[in-house]
Design a protein around this motif. Structure first.
Motif, mmCIF file in Angstrom:
data_model
loop_
_atom_site.group_PDB
_atom_site.id
_atom_site.type_symbol
_atom_site.label_atom_id
_atom_site.label_comp_id
_atom_site.label_asym_id
_atom_site.label_seq_id
_atom_site.Cartn_x
_atom_site.Cartn_y
_atom_site.Cartn_z
ATOM 1 N N SER A 145 -9.583 5.853 2.920
ATOM 2 C CA SER A 145 -9.464 5.148 1.730
ATOM 3 C C SER A 145 -9.572 5.899 0.736
ATOM 4 O O SER A 145 -10.122 7.122 0.427
ATOM 5 C CB SER A 145 -10.259 3.713 1.713
ATOM 6 N N GLY A 146 -8.305 5.505 -0.378
ATOM 7 C CA GLY A 146 -8.630 6.082 -1.816
ATOM 8 C C GLY A 146 -7.369 5.993 -2.549
ATOM 9 O O GLY A 146 -6.744 5.843 -1.976
ATOM 10 N N SER A 147 -7.513 6.929 -3.409
ATOM 11 C CA SER A 147 -6.010 6.985 -4.092
ATOM 12 C C SER A 147 -5.938 8.760 -4.831
ATOM 13 O O SER A 147 -5.081 8.681 -6.131
ATOM 14 C CB SER A 147 -6.626 6.778 -5.435
ATOM 15 N N THR A 148 -6.407 9.328 -3.755
ATOM 16 C CA THR A 148 -5.457 10.661 -3.766
ATOM 17 C C THR A 148 -4.664 11.134 -3.092
ATOM 18 O O THR A 148 -3.525 10.328 -3.195
ATOM 19 C CB THR A 148 -6.745 11.412 -3.336
ATOM 20 N N GLY A 149 -3.520 12.111 -4.125
ATOM 21 C CA GLY A 149 -2.811 13.288 -3.204
ATOM 22 C C GLY A 149 -2.065 12.495 -4.309
ATOM 23 O O GLY A 149 -0.341 13.669 -3.431
ATOM 24 N N ASN A 150 -1.651 12.788 -5.242
ATOM 25 C CA ASN A 150 -0.055 12.245 -6.134
ATOM 26 C C ASN A 150 0.011 13.422 -5.917
ATOM 27 O O ASN A 150 -0.375 14.593 -6.912
ATOM 28 C CB ASN A 150 -0.140 11.032 -7.583
ATOM 29 N N GLY A 151 1.564 14.040 -6.242
ATOM 30 C CA GLY A 151 2.635 14.864 -6.661
ATOM 31 C C GLY A 151 2.291 15.870 -5.165
ATOM 32 O O GLY A 151 2.458 17.007 -5.198
ATOM 33 N N GLY A 152 1.576 15.276 -3.963
ATOM 34 C CA GLY A 152 1.936 16.447 -2.856
ATOM 35 C C GLY A 152 2.154 16.073 -1.843
ATOM 36 O O GLY A 152 2.901 14.580 -1.748
ATOM 37 N N PRO A 153 1.883 16.022 -0.633
ATOM 38 C CA PRO A 153 2.443 15.879 0.781
ATOM 39 C C PRO A 153 2.267 13.956 1.051
ATOM 40 O O PRO A 153 0.707 13.779 0.724
ATOM 41 C CB PRO A 153 2.181 16.453 1.541
ATOM 42 N N ALA A 154 2.767 13.135 1.463
ATOM 43 C CA ALA A 154 2.625 11.753 1.124
ATOM 44 C C ALA A 154 1.246 12.135 2.372
ATOM 45 O O ALA A 154 0.501 11.468 2.687
ATOM 46 C CB ALA A 154 3.538 11.133 1.121
ATOM 47 N N THR A 155 1.083 12.709 3.336
ATOM 48 C CA THR A 155 0.547 12.468 4.591
ATOM 49 C C THR A 155 -0.287 13.640 4.425
ATOM 50 O O THR A 155 -1.770 13.443 5.034
ATOM 51 C CB THR A 155 1.093 13.590 5.715
ATOM 52 N N ALA A 156 -0.748 14.207 2.864
ATOM 53 C CA ALA A 156 -1.995 14.300 2.102
ATOM 54 C C ALA A 156 -3.149 13.480 1.769
ATOM 55 O O ALA A 156 -4.031 13.921 0.866
ATOM 56 C CB ALA A 156 -2.443 15.819 1.765
ATOM 57 N N ALA A 157 -2.313 11.943 1.446
ATOM 58 C CA ALA A 157 -2.958 11.151 0.575
ATOM 59 C C ALA A 157 -4.209 10.162 1.172
ATOM 60 O O ALA A 157 -3.252 10.035 1.895
ATOM 61 C CB ALA A 157 -1.264 10.574 -0.301
#
Length: 430
Positions: A145-157
């Motif tokens: 869970s979280g809200s990280t990863g914008n600007g990168g691959p969706a599978t890493a968010a």
């Protein structure tokens, strides 16, 4: 008066046997809860535990979530099968058969090709079932869970997705942690799209994305990026109908739009399905507010619902409700004479007994009746006694006739072309 009584006689000849009363029936589920029953059985004979969400594919198959761990499909012939979920809720199963995967679903979507997207909320992923192979894989989320990863691959968010939808070009939108995030179909990169949250629906032209955010309804303009609140006060407790939607109280986990543009909300807090018409007025179209089940084959407004948590329209404009607490999927027959395999352009009536086409919708009508005519001419709207209530002219193309001032009841609209050809259609005013 003799002329208008002849209209009624003609109307009976044209529309004999056609009724547009909003009758409710059970489409799936027998009211009991429990595990999966026999695959390939009639949907009305099976236990359909806590159904939620809902979607149709282009072939007319209906999909919904049952329990936390399954996605079921009901064919146009009424047969139910499992298409995803193996009964566990602990995740796992990627790159294998979807029917063996562990799911804990919150939302589902079916794209135009028939692929199934699943907001696997408690497993913190968005997953996709390939229609051709039945294989499931993760397209977004790490499992945390979280809200990280914008600007990168969706599978890493990191995420906690509650719903998912695709647009007409294949981009994916995820309702996640009080925001909407977008996955580009071209790059697989995830970004923030708009600062709100909710259960999704696009209009038929993909001009607007609607988000049912619990006690409010939001609308995002896909071209300008403007975000509006178009319904809800932030309070869930029911405060009546026939009022502006912006002054209405509700709580919704589902939103759907019919082909005429009316917006429907599954108001689970008040055990109703509500509709917002073109004038922005809210109405109850199903449910009484009682959390129980009182039978089928009755008017939808007299039927009781219990925590409705999913809405979907078929190609004919009939509405399907995931009646969660009653362990059923219910159907409101807005357009019962249409086959689910048909593809009408609107919810309404087309008189095919004539060389000049006419489409009239919505039917039933609250405020404005839309008339799409293939010719210019005149119209008369008469009540059941034959008395003319309204009259005027129509042009070739789309016309709107205000009917909000008329009492509720049955009317007949007679349209006459320049060549004297007449067509008569029955209209229900509510």
């Amino acid at each position: 008066m003799k002329l208008y009584r002849s209209i009624i006689i003609a109307a009976l000849l044209f529309v004999c046997g056609v009724s547009y009363a909003q009758t409710i029936t059970t489409f799936a589920g027998n009211g009991s809860s429990g595990g999966l029953t026999t695959e390939g059985a009639p949907a009305t004979s099976t236990a359909t535990t806590l159904p939620a969400n809902g979607a149709f594919d282009a072939a007319g198959n209906y999909y919904c979530m049952t329990g936390p761990g399954h996605v079921r499909k009901i064919s146009p012939t009424g047969i139910i099968t499992t298409v995803a979920g193996g009964g566990t809720v602990t995740g796992g199963g990627d790159n294998g058969p979807a029917t063996a995967a562990g799911l804990n679903c919150s939302g589902i979507h079916v794209d135009s090709a028939g692929n199934i997207y699943i907001a696997d909320y408690y497993n913190f992923k968005v997953r996709k079932v390939d229609v051709a192979t039945g294989i499931i894989h993760t397209i977004a989320g790490t499992g945390s869970s979280g809200s990280t990863g914008n600007g990168g691959p969706a599978t890493a968010a990191n995420m906690a997705p509650v719903d998912v939808i695709t647009d007409d070009t294949g981009n994916v939108y995820i309702a996640d942690n009080n925001t909407v995030r977008k996955i580009s179909i071209a790059t697989g990169i995830i970004t923030q799209f708009c600062p709100t949250n909710g259960w999704f629906c696009f209009d038929k032209n993909y001009h607007y994305l609607y988000m049912g955010g619990l006690t409010r309804l939001f609308r995002q303009n896909m071209s300008t990026g403007v975000l509006d609140t178009i319904a809800g006060t932030g309070i869930a407790a029911y405060n009546g109908d026939g009022i502006p939607a912006t002054a209405a109280n509700f709580r919704t986990y589902a939103v759907a739009i019919d082909l005429a543009g009316n917006i429907y909300l599954a108001d689970d807090a008040n055990d109703r399905v509500r509709m917002i018409d073109a004038a922005g007025i809210i109405h109850t179209v199903a449910g009484t507010g009682a959390s129980t089940y009182n039978g089928d084959n009755i008017a939808a407004t007299a039927a009781t619902l219990w925590n409705p948590e999913g809405l979907a329209f078929d190609k004919c404009g009939n509405l399907y409700i995931a009646d969660d607490g009653n362990n059923r999927v219910r159907k409101i027959a807005f357009n019962p004479s249409c086959s689910p395999n048909d593809t009408p352009s609107h919810v309404g009536v087309e008189n095919t007994n004539s060389k000049a086409p006419i489409v009239i919708y919505p039917n039933p009508v609250w405020h404005e009746l839309c008339v799409e005519a293939g010719y210019a001419g005149s119209y008369i709207i008469a009540n059941i006694t034959g008395y003319a209530m309204l009259q005027g002219t129509v042009v070739a193309g789309k016309n709107t006739i205000p009917m909000g001032q008329l009492p509720a009841g049955i009317y007949f609209i007679a349209l006459t072309g320049a060549d004297g050809e007449r067509k008569v259609v029955k209209v229900v005013k509510e």
